[in-house]
Design a protein around this motif. Structure first.
Motif, PDB file in Angstrom:
ATOM      1  N   LEU A   1       0.867  -1.181   0.000  1.00 35.78           N
ATOM      2  CA  LEU A   1       0.000   0.000   0.000  1.00 35.78           C
ATOM      3  C   LEU A   1       0.900   1.225   0.000  1.00 35.78           C
ATOM      4  O   LEU A   1       1.798   1.339   0.838  1.00 35.78           O
ATOM      5  CB  LEU A   1      -0.884  -0.019   1.246  1.00 35.78           C
ATOM      6  N   ASN A   2       0.670   2.118  -0.958  1.00 37.00           N
ATOM      7  CA  ASN A   2       1.457   3.342  -1.008  1.00 37.00           C
ATOM      8  C   ASN A   2       0.884   4.412  -0.095  1.00 37.00           C
ATOM      9  O   ASN A   2      -0.297   4.378   0.250  1.00 37.00           O
ATOM     10  CB  ASN A   2       1.505   3.888  -2.438  1.00 37.00           C
ATOM     11  N   GLU A   3       1.726   5.384   0.240  1.00 41.16           N
ATOM     12  CA  GLU A   3       1.249   6.518   1.036  1.00 41.16           C
ATOM     13  C   GLU A   3       0.111   7.215   0.308  1.00 41.16           C
ATOM     14  O   GLU A   3       0.175   7.427  -0.902  1.00 41.16           O
ATOM     15  CB  GLU A   3       2.392   7.509   1.254  1.00 41.16           C
ATOM     16  N   GLY A   4      -0.926   7.554   1.051  1.00 40.88           N
ATOM     17  CA  GLY A   4      -2.034   8.318   0.478  1.00 40.88           C
ATOM     18  C   GLY A   4      -2.952   7.536  -0.442  1.00 40.88           C
ATOM     19  O   GLY A   4      -3.906   8.081  -0.987  1.00 40.88           O
ATOM     20  N   GLU A   5      -2.684   6.246  -0.617  1.00 40.81           N
ATOM     21  CA  GLU A   5      -3.459   5.442  -1.561  1.00 40.81           C
ATOM     22  C   GLU A   5      -4.679   4.820  -0.863  1.00 40.81           C
ATOM     23  O   GLU A   5      -4.650   4.563   0.326  1.00 40.81           O
ATOM     24  CB  GLU A   5      -2.543   4.329  -2.067  1.00 40.81           C
ATOM     25  N   THR A   6      -5.733   4.554  -1.643  1.00 42.08           N
ATOM     26  CA  THR A   6      -6.888   3.840  -1.099  1.00 42.08           C
ATOM     27  C   THR A   6      -6.958   2.451  -1.706  1.00 42.08           C
ATOM     28  O   THR A   6      -7.030   2.304  -2.923  1.00 42.08           O
ATOM     29  CB  THR A   6      -8.199   4.585  -1.395  1.00 42.08           C
ATOM     30  N   LEU A   7      -6.900   1.452  -0.828  1.00 32.83           N
ATOM     31  CA  LEU A   7      -6.983   0.063  -1.263  1.00 32.83           C
ATOM     32  C   LEU A   7      -8.348  -0.489  -0.879  1.00 32.83           C
ATOM     33  O   LEU A   7      -8.751  -0.403   0.277  1.00 32.83           O
ATOM     34  CB  LEU A   7      -5.885  -0.747  -0.569  1.00 32.83           C
ATOM     35  N   GLY A   8      -9.053  -1.042  -1.846  1.00 35.20           N
ATOM     36  CA  GLY A   8     -10.309  -1.715  -1.536  1.00 35.20           C
ATOM     37  C   GLY A   8     -10.057  -3.210  -1.421  1.00 35.20           C
ATOM     38  O   GLY A   8      -9.348  -3.774  -2.235  1.00 35.20           O
ATOM     39  N   ILE A   9     -10.606  -3.842  -0.389  1.00 36.42           N
ATOM     40  CA  ILE A   9     -10.535  -5.305  -0.293  1.00 36.42           C
ATOM     41  C   ILE A   9     -11.962  -5.826  -0.439  1.00 36.42           C
ATOM     42  O   ILE A   9     -12.842  -5.476   0.346  1.00 36.42           O
ATOM     43  CB  ILE A   9      -9.939  -5.767   1.046  1.00 36.42           C
ATOM     44  N   VAL A  10     -12.201  -6.634  -1.487  1.00 33.95           N
ATOM     45  CA  VAL A  10     -13.541  -7.165  -1.717  1.00 33.95           C
ATOM     46  C   VAL A  10     -13.542  -8.688  -1.699  1.00 33.95           C
ATOM     47  O   VAL A  10     -12.518  -9.336  -1.893  1.00 33.95           O
ATOM     48  CB  VAL A  10     -14.145  -6.715  -3.072  1.00 33.95           C
TER      49      VAL A  10
ATOM     50  N   HIS B   1     -18.078  -5.727   0.569  1.00 32.93           N
ATOM     51  CA  HIS B   1     -18.443  -6.738  -0.416  1.00 32.93           C
ATOM     52  C   HIS B   1     -19.131  -6.075  -1.594  1.00 32.93           C
ATOM     53  O   HIS B   1     -19.606  -6.743  -2.492  1.00 32.93           O
ATOM     54  CB  HIS B   1     -19.332  -7.809   0.224  1.00 32.93           C
ATOM     55  N   ASP B   2     -19.192  -4.736  -1.575  1.00 35.46           N
ATOM     56  CA  ASP B   2     -19.924  -3.997  -2.590  1.00 35.46           C
ATOM     57  C   ASP B   2     -18.969  -3.493  -3.677  1.00 35.46           C
ATOM     58  O   ASP B   2     -18.189  -2.570  -3.463  1.00 35.46           O
ATOM     59  CB  ASP B   2     -20.651  -2.831  -1.931  1.00 35.46           C
ATOM     60  N   LEU B   3     -19.061  -4.089  -4.848  1.00 37.39           N
ATOM     61  CA  LEU B   3     -18.160  -3.715  -5.938  1.00 37.39           C
ATOM     62  C   LEU B   3     -18.411  -2.302  -6.443  1.00 37.39           C
ATOM     63  O   LEU B   3     -17.553  -1.701  -7.077  1.00 37.39           O
ATOM     64  CB  LEU B   3     -18.312  -4.704  -7.099  1.00 37.39           C
ATOM     65  N   GLY B   4     -19.594  -1.785  -6.177  1.00 37.10           N
ATOM     66  CA  GLY B   4     -19.893  -0.415  -6.561  1.00 37.10           C
ATOM     67  C   GLY B   4     -19.146   0.580  -5.686  1.00 37.10           C
ATOM     68  O   GLY B   4     -18.569   1.549  -6.171  1.00 37.10           O
ATOM     69  N   VAL B   5     -19.135   0.329  -4.394  1.00 33.63           N
ATOM     70  CA  VAL B   5     -18.454   1.222  -3.468  1.00 33.63           C
ATOM     71  C   VAL B   5     -16.965   1.297  -3.815  1.00 33.63           C
ATOM     72  O   VAL B   5     -16.374   2.379  -3.869  1.00 33.63           O
ATOM     73  CB  VAL B   5     -18.639   0.738  -2.007  1.00 33.63           C
ATOM     74  N   VAL B   6     -16.372   0.146  -4.086  1.00 32.38           N
ATOM     75  CA  VAL B   6     -14.951   0.105  -4.417  1.00 32.38           C
ATOM     76  C   VAL B   6     -14.668   0.906  -5.692  1.00 32.38           C
ATOM     77  O   VAL B   6     -13.700   1.657  -5.770  1.00 32.38           O
ATOM     78  CB  VAL B   6     -14.486  -1.352  -4.613  1.00 32.38           C
ATOM     79  N   ALA B   7     -15.549   0.769  -6.677  1.00 31.27           N
ATOM     80  CA  ALA B   7     -15.339   1.454  -7.953  1.00 31.27           C
ATOM     81  C   ALA B   7     -15.253   2.961  -7.764  1.00 31.27           C
ATOM     82  O   ALA B   7     -14.498   3.641  -8.453  1.00 31.27           O
ATOM     83  CB  ALA B   7     -16.460   1.108  -8.928  1.00 31.27           C
ATOM     84  N   GLY B   8     -16.020   3.481  -6.816  1.00 32.63           N
ATOM     85  CA  GLY B   8     -16.046   4.919  -6.630  1.00 32.63           C
ATOM     86  C   GLY B   8     -14.999   5.452  -5.680  1.00 32.63           C
ATOM     87  O   GLY B   8     -14.803   6.658  -5.577  1.00 32.63           O
ATOM     88  N   LEU B   9     -14.338   4.573  -4.964  1.00 34.66           N
ATOM     89  CA  LEU B   9     -13.517   5.025  -3.846  1.00 34.66           C
ATOM     90  C   LEU B   9     -12.051   4.637  -3.951  1.00 34.66           C
ATOM     91  O   LEU B   9     -11.165   5.381  -3.546  1.00 34.66           O
ATOM     92  CB  LEU B   9     -14.111   4.418  -2.566  1.00 34.66           C
ATOM     93  N   ALA B  10     -11.780   3.451  -4.504  1.00 34.62           N
ATOM     94  CA  ALA B  10     -10.439   2.888  -4.375  1.00 34.62           C
ATOM     95  C   ALA B  10      -9.511   3.279  -5.527  1.00 34.62           C
ATOM     96  O   ALA B  10      -9.956   3.587  -6.627  1.00 34.62           O
ATOM     97  CB  ALA B  10     -10.531   1.366  -4.289  1.00 34.62           C
ATOM     98  N   ASP B  11      -8.205   3.276  -5.238  1.00 29.27           N
ATOM     99  CA  ASP B  11      -7.196   3.379  -6.285  1.00 29.27           C
ATOM    100  C   ASP B  11      -6.783   1.979  -6.729  1.00 29.27           C
ATOM    101  O   ASP B  11      -6.550   1.724  -7.893  1.00 29.27           O
ATOM    102  CB  ASP B  11      -5.943   4.105  -5.767  1.00 29.27           C
ATOM    103  N   ARG B  12      -6.672   1.109  -5.732  1.00 30.38           N
ATOM    104  CA  ARG B  12      -6.317  -0.283  -6.008  1.00 30.38           C
ATOM    105  C   ARG B  12      -7.323  -1.229  -5.377  1.00 30.38           C
ATOM    106  O   ARG B  12      -7.990  -0.870  -4.414  1.00 30.38           O
ATOM    107  CB  ARG B  12      -4.933  -0.601  -5.437  1.00 30.38           C
ATOM    108  N   VAL B  13      -7.397  -2.449  -5.902  1.00 29.70           N
ATOM    109  CA  VAL B  13      -8.353  -3.418  -5.382  1.00 29.70           C
ATOM    110  C   VAL B  13      -7.683  -4.777  -5.201  1.00 29.70           C
ATOM    111  O   VAL B  13      -6.937  -5.229  -6.079  1.00 29.70           O
ATOM    112  CB  VAL B  13      -9.548  -3.611  -6.353  1.00 29.70           C
ATOM    113  N   ASN B  14      -7.922  -5.405  -4.061  1.00 29.42           N
ATOM    114  CA  ASN B  14      -7.581  -6.812  -3.872  1.00 29.42           C
ATOM    115  C   ASN B  14      -8.874  -7.605  -3.809  1.00 29.42           C
ATOM    116  O   ASN B  14      -9.754  -7.286  -3.009  1.00 29.42           O
ATOM    117  CB  ASN B  14      -6.862  -7.043  -2.536  1.00 29.42           C
ATOM    118  N   VAL B  15      -8.992  -8.638  -4.636  1.00 30.03           N
ATOM    119  CA  VAL B  15     -10.155  -9.519  -4.551  1.00 30.03           C
ATOM    120  C   VAL B  15      -9.727 -10.746  -3.767  1.00 30.03           C
ATOM    121  O   VAL B  15      -8.726 -11.396  -4.097  1.00 30.03           O
ATOM    122  CB  VAL B  15     -10.643  -9.944  -5.951  1.00 30.03           C
ATOM    123  N   MET B  16     -10.452 -11.061  -2.711  1.00 25.87           N
ATOM    124  CA  MET B  16     -10.102 -12.228  -1.894  1.00 25.87           C
ATOM    125  C   MET B  16     -11.104 -13.356  -2.094  1.00 25.87           C
ATOM    126  O   MET B  16     -12.291 -13.124  -2.305  1.00 25.87           O
ATOM    127  CB  MET B  16     -10.058 -11.854  -0.405  1.00 25.87           C
TER     128      MET B  16
END
Ligand SMILES: Nc1ncnc2c1ncn2[C@@H]1O[C@H](COP(=O)(O)OP(=O)(O)OP(=O)(O)O)[C@@H](O)[C@H]1O
Ligand SMILES: Nc1ncnc2c1ncn2[C@@H]1O[C@H](COP(=O)(O)OP(=O)(O)OP(=O)(O)O)[C@@H](O)[C@H]1O
Ligand code: SF4
Ligand SMILES: [Mg+2]
Ligand SMILES: [Mg+2]
Lengths: 328, 327
Positions: free
Chosen positions: B31-40, B214-229
């Motif tokens: 995770l970089n400084e200032g970055e938003t990571l979504g975990i879905v 678990h909401d793929l919509g929320v991640v789309a609007g918020l995250a810079d990066r995404v991890n799918v688990m």
């Protein structure tokens, strides 16, 4: 069966719950106006979606239609008969034609009953069949909802959430209803399982010509499954229209805010979207605002009108009803 | 942008009567400084356990972090003493949870709770702490903050309580905010308020965010990066636009195909993922997704694929190239 036959019509339906005070002498000090005068109809074979935020009165609407609560006021016509006026055996017979599927597949199935007993119960209650015939029918129902017929002797705890919801659907189908109230049938399920149940409900509708009132707070899901959608806010329907117009031509400021708040799973779209951020919270249904219930949060309210006069739920043509002073 | 957090081989298990639950099975991410990571990922896939492990909040017994490293500003969070990790928690790393009611103490006023953190971590006195608390409540847009500060949690709505949690989280200017399904229990209009708020605060403060949902919509609007688990593994990791425009893991594809889109022109049929996630006590050999996977080949049932880079900043754990070729 005529193509546009109206199966269910709700007229000015109200469901108020009394608020009482005192332990021995219960004084009636007010009412929770859970449903406060709503009107709409559903055609045979149609799905009407009902959306709105928590506590706006969606479940109460479903229950009042099925007469699980006796409405405070208003009428509910089903196949032309006013359910609010029916009693006893007559009501029981009509109830067979209307079933409900619940949100929580964990709480809504009796853990001590086998799957066979759960699904067969309505058939026994209504004296439709018993014994071997009943067992055969239950196995058939299990297959209809995509489960193995030999699950009949198992207990609910042996199943996953999605499978339990299928059991709930099989139970609702048992008495061959015309109309089903689906109260948040997928909200408790995982995303990957939700689509399974949505598809099942759609398939069953086509196969058995079912009519649905589909209740949910997820607008994307409701729009997907519905032919028309009603948007509720604080006990009122503020807008009702077709699934296409709901997205392309929403007129009520609340519907517009709600639509803009729903995240879309596409970062490119999300980047460009404008959000209407509503301020504040939903007021209490025990003490709803005067005039338009939404005026306390509405950016477009007209001072002196919206906070005084209740807007009429108007037919603006083309299967579109709106309750807003801004909409002529 | 420097790396703020680097997780390597994180593995957490629960030792229960029924057997060993393989909750998190050796995950790597940066995770970089200032970055938003979504975990879905869906329920039980290990989203919460992975971040709780980083914060060392896994209940033990039955849980144990059995391996891995988590480098944060040059230190391994997993090797710190209890005392050290406590000073990181709620200070450099803040965390907010799904249900704000369970994380707020019902018998203390909002001021008492927020001030406590300020006094503890920043050494403020009561007056300073109260003043700062009011500022923080204003920052998270609680109307009439100066008066509402002496209210109890039950006097606030769900959305307001979640904003208080964010205020508490932000009180010590964290470098990282971890949010575990903070809006799942809230209505969409309130969710939109909270997301809007976090985006603005991120701009103002410049903190990094890990947002679990678990909401793929929320991640789309918020995250810079995404991890799918899936089943305790990261199965795909990418920049947000690549994840949605060019998903490479069959599970990610399945998730995207199974959700209706509000803006869909016409009614498209949903394609559900058939079957159920595996039992984490009795994991199948091979790829954990294989039993449900439409693309599975024989190898998938025998050997578990590792997360490998397939494009710039895009990695996938899958034997099959869903775009056509075979890896
Ligand atoms: N049996 C009852 N007695 C008193 N109040 C009730 C009863 N049932 C519902 N209410 C109140 O009526 C209002 C509407 O509730 P309802 O359950 O219909 O909302 P809903 O739209 O289904 O919400 P949700 O999305 O949370 O399920 C709420 O304020 C609720 O607290
Ligand atoms: N205290 C515990 N004891 C035993 N197993 C546990 C415990 N806590 C978590 N687990 C298991 O670890 C796995 C991962 O759980 P985790 O809470 O991380 O899931 P999640 O992805 O956050 O799911 P959700 O979306 O439901 O919050 C699950 O299978 C869960 O049952
Ligand atoms: S590795 Fe095989 S089974 Fe696993 S996801 Fe890829 S294709 Fe499917
Ligand atoms: Mg409800
Ligand atoms: Mg979790």
């Amino acid at each position: 069966m005529p193509e546009n036959e109206i199966l269910l019509e709700v007229k000015n339906l109200k469901m108020w719950f009394p608020i009482t005070q005192g332990i021995i002498f219960q004084r009636h000090i007010g009412d929770i106006k859970a449903v406060d005068g709503i009107s709409f109809y559903i055609r045979r074979g149609e799905t009407l979606g009902l959306v709105g935020e928590s506590g706006c009165g969606k479940s109460t609407t479903g229950r009042a239609i099925l007469q699980l609560y006796r409405p405070t006021a208003g009428d509910v016509y089903f196949e032309g008969k006013n359910l609010c006026k029916l009693k006893g055996e007559e009501l029981r017979r009509m109830r067979r034609k209307m079933q409900m599927i619940f949100q929580d597949p964990y709480a809504s199935l009796n853990p001590r009953m086998t799957v066979g007993d759960i699904i067969g119960e309505p058939l026994e209650v209504h004296n439709i069949m018993k014994g071997k015939e009943l067992r055969e029918r239950v196995m058939e129902l299990l297959e209809i909802v995509g489960l193995n017929r030999y699950f009949i002797n198992r207990y609910p705890h042996e199943f996953s959430g999605g499978q339990r919801q299928r059991i709930g659907v099989a139970r609702a189908l048992a008495v061959q209803p015309d109309f089903i109230v689906c109260d948040e049938p997928i909200s408790a399920l995982d995303v990957s399982i939700q689509a399974q149940i949505i598809n099942l409900l759609e398939e069953l509708q086509a196969k058995f010509h079912l009519t649905y009132l589909f209740i949910a707070h997820d607008l994307s899901v409701v729009r997907h499954i519905s032919d028309r959608v009603a948007v509720m806010y604080l006990g009122k329907i503020v807008e009702l229209t077709t699934r296409d117009k709901l997205y392309s031509d929403a007129r009520h400021p609340y519907t517009q805010a709600l639509l803009s708040a729903v995240p879309i799973p596409d970062p490119v779209v999300e980047e460009k979207r404008k959000r209407i951020i509503l301020v504040g919270d939903v007021p209490s249904p025990a003490n709803p605002p005067k005039g338009c219930h939404f005026h306390t949060r509405c950016a477009l309210k007209i001072e002196g009108t919206c906070d005084v006069v209740e807007p009429e739920f108007k037919d603006i043509g083309g299967e579109h009803w709106v309750a807003c002073h801004r909409v002529a | 942008m420097g790396t703020l957090l680097q997780v390597k081989g994180l593995k957490t298990q629960f030792f229960t009567q029924d057997g060993v639950v393989n909750a998190v099975n050796g995950i790597d991410f940066d995770l970089n400084e200032g970055e938003t990571l979504g975990i879905v990922g869906e329920s039980g896939c290990g989203k919460s356990v992975s971040v709780l492990s980083l914060m060392r909040l896994i209940p033990s017994p039955p849980g144990r972090i059995v391996g891995g490293e988590a480098w944060f500003q040059g230190r391994d969070l997993l090797k710190m003493s209890e005392e050290e990790i406590r000073s990181v928690r709620g200070n450099k790393i803040a965390m907010i949870f799904q249900d704000p009611m369970t994380s707020l103490n019902p018998v203390l006023t909002i001021n008492q709770q927020v001030s406590e953190a300020l006094e503890l971590h920043l050494g403020m006195d009561k007056r300073q702490a109260r003043k700062r608390t009011i500022e923080l409540l204003e920052m998270v847009r609680i109307p009439d903050a100066a008066n509402r500060v002496d209210d109890y949690p039950h006097q606030f709505s769900g959305g307001m309580r979640q904003r208080v949690m964010i205020a508490m989280g932000l009180s010590c200017n964290p470098q990282l905010l971890i949010a575990d399904e903070p809006t799942t229990a809230l209505d969409v209009t309130i969710q939109a308020q909270i997301i809007d708020l976090v985006k603005q605060l991120k701009k103002e403060i410049g903190m990094a965010v890990i947002w679990i949902t678990h909401d793929l919509g929320v991640v789309a609007g918020l995250a810079d990066r995404v991890n799918v688990m899936y089943a305790g593994y990261i199965v795909e990791s990418a920049d947000v636009k690549d994840m949605y425009a060019d998903p490479r893991h069959p599970y990610t594809l399945g998730l995207l195909g199974s959700i209706p889109r509000l803006d869909a022109e016409r009614k498209a049929k949903l394609t559900p993922i058939e079957g159920l996630p595996p039992d984490l006590i009795d994991m199948p050999p091979g790829c954990p997704f294989a039993p449900r996977c439409r693309y599975a080949i024989d190898r998938c049932l025998e050997e578990n694929p590792k997360l490998e880079t397939v494009a710039r900043r895009h990695s996938v754990a899958c034997w099959v190239d869903v775009t056509g070729g075979k890896r």
